[in-house]
Enzyme design. Sequence first.
Site, PDB file in Angstrom:
ATOM      1  N   SER A 284     -43.350  31.728  38.224  1.00  0.00           N
ATOM      2  CA  SER A 284     -43.101  32.061  36.820  1.00  0.00           C
ATOM      3  C   SER A 284     -44.288  32.763  36.185  1.00  0.00           C
ATOM      4  O   SER A 284     -44.116  33.662  35.358  1.00  0.00           O
ATOM      5  CB  SER A 284     -42.760  30.784  36.043  1.00  0.00           C
ATOM      6  OG  SER A 284     -41.614  30.166  36.574  1.00  0.00           O
ATOM      7  N   HIS A 342     -47.239  30.119  32.127  1.00  0.00           N
ATOM      8  CA  HIS A 342     -46.473  31.212  31.521  1.00  0.00           C
ATOM      9  C   HIS A 342     -47.337  32.026  30.570  1.00  0.00           C
ATOM     10  O   HIS A 342     -47.331  33.269  30.602  1.00  0.00           O
ATOM     11  CB  HIS A 342     -45.274  30.642  30.766  1.00  0.00           C
ATOM     12  CG  HIS A 342     -44.216  30.095  31.662  1.00  0.00           C
ATOM     13  ND1 HIS A 342     -42.972  29.713  31.208  1.00  0.00           N
ATOM     14  CD2 HIS A 342     -44.194  29.866  32.998  1.00  0.00           C
ATOM     15  CE1 HIS A 342     -42.243  29.278  32.216  1.00  0.00           C
ATOM     16  NE2 HIS A 342     -42.972  29.343  33.315  1.00  0.00           N
TER      17      HIS A 342
END
Length: 390
Positions: A284, A342
């Site tokens: 991610s 993230h």
Amino acid sequence: MAWRGCVVKWTKTQFVRSTNTTSGSSRLNPYSQQRCGFRREAKRPDTKKGNVTKDSNPTPSEVVDGTPGKAVSPPPGPPPPVKVPRPTLFRPLMFTVGFTGCSFGAAAILQYESLKSRVQTAKEEAESDKSLQGSQDMAYWHNWWSQLTDFQKQLILLMSMVDDFWSSLTEGQKTVTGIIAINAVVLCCWRMPSMQRSMIKYFTSNPASKTKCLPMILSSFSHYSIIHMVANMYVLWTFSSSIVSLLGREQFLAVYLSAGVISTMVSYMCKTATGRLHPSLGASGAVMAVLAAVCAKVPEAKLGIILLPMVTFTAGNALKALIAIDTAGLILGWRLFDHAAHLGGALFGVWYVAYGHKVIWRKREPLVKLWHNIRSQGAGGGRPGGGAGP
């Protein structure tokens, strides 16, 4: 005589009464003492005020410094928690800096070798086309095809279909196909019970683990859930054409790998600061860097949701929304995703397209010249007479 008889009679009566009382008391006294003695022992308390009795063999709780002493009761409540030392992040930080530098250096050299190979291949193809022009005709290929078996013909047709599909892909899609294949292999390894211990050690990133550096890059290719991998790889496939056309294949690989390590380093720092030392895995962070780089470079591009095609929004607004959600998740302590990773990947992607391309990639010329001189000397040294190569 009457009174004398009365006296004698009274004396005998008193003597007999005293004798019976003495004999009765002597018969009942042992039993009464034993019974009363047991009753007194049963009712006697263990300790009295002012009189404390001690056993000859004190219990361990009554021994202080090896000598019998006053019993000390343990403090009420649960035992105090064991203090876990805060992990050090010096080695992961050095690994992040070194790996990022090596990634961009290797990408510069790979681009040099790729351009050189393309030029050489184009020359060889042009020469081969001239030499074979007019020497082969359709009859030759017809005879060659008729000599093949049915299995060989089906195999050639299948390979031709695969080649046509591969040729229809963009350069970005061809590049991320290898990344998707690696993630799929790692996902299959997670399903093997014999490899669970090695997968947890090397393919999950945790600042509290003894192995911190190698999982920083391996965890970027590791997914335990099929849904998680499909979501990440779909986003990567969608934005691959844009990012590769923007940066090139070699530079894209350097950015992707560096973003995976940098996002994990940011996750390490946040976990160490908050004390939430739990493992993480997934691509991610690297995918967020790719998405953020495209959205920052082309903020007016229109994006949509695959399940809601009627909803559209600009890339700039999508990037702002994602950063806001991850910031809220980091502050509120949400555990569904690694929001620190993230944010680290997204901020690195935005920084690279704004400043990093000029700071890092445009200054690769000295390294490329050094590599070119090394290659030229190696090629020249291998020639007869030690002359310089072309």
